[in-house]
Write a protein that holds these residues in place. Structure first.
Motif, mmCIF file in Angstrom:
data_model
loop_
_atom_site.group_PDB
_atom_site.id
_atom_site.type_symbol
_atom_site.label_atom_id
_atom_site.label_comp_id
_atom_site.label_asym_id
_atom_site.label_seq_id
_atom_site.Cartn_x
_atom_site.Cartn_y
_atom_site.Cartn_z
ATOM 1 N N GLN A 11 -59.858 -13.993 1.286
ATOM 2 C CA GLN A 11 -59.886 -12.537 1.134
ATOM 3 C C GLN A 11 -59.277 -12.118 -0.205
ATOM 4 O O GLN A 11 -59.791 -11.231 -0.888
ATOM 5 N N ALA A 12 -58.183 -12.779 -0.570
ATOM 6 C CA ALA A 12 -57.540 -12.466 -1.853
ATOM 7 C C ALA A 12 -58.452 -12.834 -3.016
ATOM 8 O O ALA A 12 -58.554 -12.100 -4.007
ATOM 9 N N MET A 13 -59.151 -13.982 -2.893
ATOM 10 C CA MET A 13 -60.030 -14.434 -3.973
ATOM 11 C C MET A 13 -61.248 -13.532 -4.148
ATOM 12 O O MET A 13 -61.820 -13.443 -5.231
ATOM 13 N N SER A 14 -61.645 -12.881 -3.082
ATOM 14 C CA SER A 14 -62.820 -12.002 -3.166
ATOM 15 C C SER A 14 -62.452 -10.565 -3.528
ATOM 16 O O SER A 14 -63.334 -9.711 -3.668
ATOM 17 N N SER A 15 -61.171 -10.300 -3.684
ATOM 18 C CA SER A 15 -60.733 -8.944 -4.016
ATOM 19 C C SER A 15 -61.089 -8.592 -5.462
ATOM 20 O O SER A 15 -60.955 -9.422 -6.365
ATOM 21 N N PRO A 16 -61.533 -7.364 -5.697
ATOM 22 C CA PRO A 16 -61.835 -6.949 -7.074
ATOM 23 C C PRO A 16 -60.580 -6.881 -7.938
ATOM 24 O O PRO A 16 -60.670 -6.799 -9.169
ATOM 25 N N TRP A 17 -59.412 -6.901 -7.307
ATOM 26 C CA TRP A 17 -58.155 -6.832 -8.046
ATOM 27 C C TRP A 17 -57.627 -8.224 -8.409
ATOM 28 O O TRP A 17 -56.547 -8.349 -8.979
ATOM 29 N N LEU A 18 -58.368 -9.250 -8.085
ATOM 30 C CA LEU A 18 -57.905 -10.616 -8.330
ATOM 31 C C LEU A 18 -57.537 -10.841 -9.791
ATOM 32 O O LEU A 18 -56.472 -11.384 -10.099
ATOM 33 N N TYR A 19 -58.394 -10.422 -10.700
ATOM 34 C CA TYR A 19 -58.185 -10.719 -12.123
ATOM 35 C C TYR A 19 -57.008 -9.927 -12.691
ATOM 36 O O TYR A 19 -56.283 -10.415 -13.560
ATOM 37 N N VAL A 20 -56.816 -8.721 -12.168
ATOM 38 C CA VAL A 20 -55.634 -7.944 -12.554
ATOM 39 C C VAL A 20 -54.371 -8.659 -12.071
ATOM 40 O O VAL A 20 -53.368 -8.753 -12.801
ATOM 41 N N ALA A 21 -54.429 -9.186 -10.844
ATOM 42 C CA ALA A 21 -53.275 -9.891 -10.283
ATOM 43 C C ALA A 21 -52.970 -11.156 -11.070
ATOM 44 O O ALA A 21 -51.798 -11.468 -11.333
ATOM 45 N N LEU A 22 -54.010 -11.899 -11.469
ATOM 46 C CA LEU A 22 -53.798 -13.117 -12.258
ATOM 47 C C LEU A 22 -53.145 -12.795 -13.595
ATOM 48 O O LEU A 22 -52.231 -13.498 -14.043
ATOM 49 N N PHE A 23 -53.621 -11.730 -14.227
ATOM 50 C CA PHE A 23 -53.022 -11.311 -15.499
ATOM 51 C C PHE A 23 -51.546 -10.962 -15.305
ATOM 52 O O PHE A 23 -50.680 -11.383 -16.079
ATOM 53 N N ALA A 24 -51.255 -10.187 -14.256
ATOM 54 C CA ALA A 24 -49.886 -9.742 -14.002
ATOM 55 C C ALA A 24 -48.970 -10.923 -13.679
ATOM 56 O O ALA A 24 -47.828 -10.995 -14.177
ATOM 57 N N LEU A 25 -49.446 -11.860 -12.878
ATOM 58 C CA LEU A 25 -48.633 -13.023 -12.517
ATOM 59 C C LEU A 25 -48.334 -13.885 -13.744
ATOM 60 O O LEU A 25 -47.212 -14.350 -13.932
#
Length: 205
Positions: A11-25
């Motif tokens: 579910q997390a991987m399919s979220s449209p916010w995934l790439y924003v989260a990767l950048f933030a992490l």
């Protein structure tokens, strides 16, 4: 239990916010090393093997986040050093980084905690920002590609079982970190053994 965890990750991987989260992490990991940025990138790489994430985009946003985070760490070191810049350890660090600063920065990117210590120190000793930016671009990009590809090939190896692919990717990453640490330990031991203080005193009269 494993199916519930896998469903949550999917579910997390399919979220449209995934790439924003990767950048933030990746950004936070630059100056707050307890953030699991590498694990997140490897996980996203695993799911790229099945087409659920875009591998190129995963690596791009992770590299940009790491690059930005390292510069935040550099700035924190630069602003917090103050008068300490002229003290012995900082003077020594400045000389050492002047000789091998780029190499140290790239290698430290693969050492948990080492990347933050290195970028903070480089800021504190006023390592040239232009050189820092150049070598950090190499470090951040290589780290993002390495982490993404480890996950991707792990996912390819276990296409029908992403959890095993993730475990394989994390195992490879830990093994690489262990090898780097072992090489550093061996080199440090050799340097200590070769230091003048350990040589036998000259007893000739």
């Amino acid at each position: 239990m494993s199916h519930a965890v896998l469903d949550l990750v999917q579910q997390a991987m399919s979220s449209p916010w995934l790439y924003v989260a990767l950048f933030a992490l990746a950004l936070l990991d630059g100056f707050f090393p307890v953030v699991p940025a590498e694990t997140a990138v490897i996980t996203a790489g695993v799911f790229a093997a099945s087409g659920e994430t875009n591998l190129a985009l995963v690596m791009l946003v992770s590299a940009l986040g790491a690059f930005a985070g390292d510069h935040v760490s550099y700035l924190l070191g630069y602003r917090s050093a103050g008068r300490l810049r002229e003290r012995g350890p900082f003077v020594w660090a400045r000389k050492a980084l002047a000789v091998r600063g780029g190499q140290v920065l790239v290698v430290a990117r693969y050492i948990p905690g080492g990347r933050t210590a290195t970028t903070l120190t480089m800021g504190a000793v006023e390592y040239p920002l232009r050189s820092f930016t150049f070598f950090d671009a190499i470090a951040a990009s290589s780290w993002a590609v390495y982490s993404g590809l480890i996950g991707f090939f792990g996912g390819m190896a276990f296409e029908n079982d992403p959890l095993k692919g993730l475990l394989l990717g994390l195992g490879v990453a830990l093994s690489v970190t262990g090898v780097v640490e072992a090489v550093r330990w061996i080199r440090r031991r050799r340097a200590i053994q070769a230091s003048p203080e350990r040589l036998p005193a000259d007893t000739s009269v």
